[in-house]
Design an enzyme around this catalytic site. Sequence first.
Site, mmCIF file in Angstrom:
data_model
loop_
_atom_site.group_PDB
_atom_site.id
_atom_site.type_symbol
_atom_site.label_atom_id
_atom_site.label_comp_id
_atom_site.label_asym_id
_atom_site.label_seq_id
_atom_site.Cartn_x
_atom_site.Cartn_y
_atom_site.Cartn_z
ATOM 1 N N ILE A 13 -3.925 -10.482 -6.787
ATOM 2 C CA ILE A 13 -2.629 -10.763 -7.949
ATOM 3 C C ILE A 13 -1.481 -9.735 -7.406
ATOM 4 O O ILE A 13 -0.258 -10.120 -7.878
ATOM 5 C CB ILE A 13 -3.188 -10.777 -9.372
ATOM 6 C CG1 ILE A 13 -2.106 -11.424 -10.228
ATOM 7 C CG2 ILE A 13 -3.595 -9.211 -9.616
ATOM 8 C CD1 ILE A 13 -2.663 -11.723 -11.545
ATOM 9 N N ASP A 38 0.765 -1.306 0.012
ATOM 10 C CA ASP A 38 0.129 -0.163 0.255
ATOM 11 C C ASP A 38 0.763 1.165 0.060
ATOM 12 O O ASP A 38 0.400 2.292 -0.288
ATOM 13 C CB ASP A 38 -0.853 0.100 1.116
ATOM 14 C CG ASP A 38 -1.951 -1.159 1.232
ATOM 15 O OD1 ASP A 38 -2.193 -1.736 0.249
ATOM 16 O OD2 ASP A 38 -2.341 -1.626 2.371
HETATM 17 O O1 F6P Z 1 -2.535 -4.071 3.188
HETATM 18 C C1 F6P Z 1 -2.216 -4.932 1.960
HETATM 19 C C2 F6P Z 1 -3.739 -5.226 1.314
HETATM 20 O O2 F6P Z 1 -3.501 -6.157 0.330
HETATM 21 C C3 F6P Z 1 -4.638 -4.015 1.176
HETATM 22 O O3 F6P Z 1 -4.392 -3.092 -0.082
HETATM 23 C C4 F6P Z 1 -6.128 -4.632 0.887
HETATM 24 O O4 F6P Z 1 -7.021 -3.979 1.193
HETATM 25 C C5 F6P Z 1 -5.923 -5.735 2.083
HETATM 26 O O5 F6P Z 1 -4.557 -5.831 2.411
HETATM 27 C C6 F6P Z 1 -6.343 -7.083 1.770
HETATM 28 O O6 F6P Z 1 -6.347 -7.928 2.585
HETATM 29 P P1 F6P Z 1 -6.725 -9.546 2.682
HETATM 30 O O7 F6P Z 1 -5.746 -10.093 1.932
HETATM 31 O O8 F6P Z 1 -6.811 -9.687 4.236
HETATM 32 O O9 F6P Z 1 -7.942 -9.530 2.266
#
Ligand code: F6P
Length: 319
Positions: A251, A128
């Site tokens: 991905i 992020d």
């Molecule tokens: O913080 C990394 C991230 O990939 C975010 O961009 C996204 O909102 C979140 O994690 C998704 O989390 P999870 O893999 O727990 O669904």
Amino acid sequence: MKTIAVLTSGGDSPGMNAAIRAVVRVGIRSGLKVVGIERGYCGLIDGTFKEMTFASVAGITEKGGTILRTSRCGEFYTPEGRAKAAEQLKKAKIDGLVVIGGEGSLTGAKILHEEYGIPIVGIPGTIDNDIAETDMCVGVDTCLNTVVDAIQKLKDTATSHERAFIVEVMGRESGYIALMAAIATGAEAAVIPEIPIDYDKLAARLLEERKRGKINCIIVVAEGAGGAINVAKNLQDKIGYETRISILGHIQRGGSPSAFDRLLATRMGAEAVKALLDGEKCVMIGLKMGKMVRVSLEKVIGRKKELDLSLYDLALILS
Ligand code: F6P
């Protein structure tokens, strides 16, 4: 300091393995015993520890994901969970802990230090790029390359069909991935949480561009700005031509890390061990102006990393 431990926590990001390798190898070369904790804070609570060797981290720099695995650990948010974690660290005689992860994971590390005094060094690992006091986090560059590659492919089919593609990317509350990907692919617009979007104005611009002969259209949407489905709902009727939605999803977190991420992660891993040996108690390793820096976690947690909004203006000028 005799024994240190390393864990990865929260969402994985490409380059975490290179950071683990550097922590393990620099640690061993510095005369330390290095323990790997599996499944992030859940493994810390359960005591899922294993001694790491030089050989146990061979050939992992180029691998995506994290060999230590990771988790989002609800129990660690509770005082009881953290008490169990501290007990496990004490039992294993661990003198310092390296935590590789995003904002939530570094917050947990800081609280653990405040409650139990264990020296902590954080490494910002998240796609992020939303962590304050570091120019880049481990995994961001690889993620951006993946996103750019995907959008380039979408552009091909968008052109063939003369369609608009609304592409959703990750980033939580940050528009960093969306904005950078929009600039790197020459997208028509980036919809990001930092800047409210005026759909009438955007639609008018897209229609004007179509009139001028532009036959494809890419709009990159940050998940934190309401998501692609919402943007499509707001735009479809206004622009009147065919749109498709593409949500890139997880991905973006996978794949072999780029050279940049391998180097960043390796430098941060090495610096984390040095910081513990120097007696640092609660810091994060950051990248500032190309150099490794140590920043108090106090300065990092709870602060929002500012997105350079002049880049938003640049994206507009270029589109
Ligand atoms: O913080 C990394 C991230 O990939 C975010 O961009 C996204 O909102 C979140 O994690 C998704 O989390 P999870 O893999 O727990 O669904």
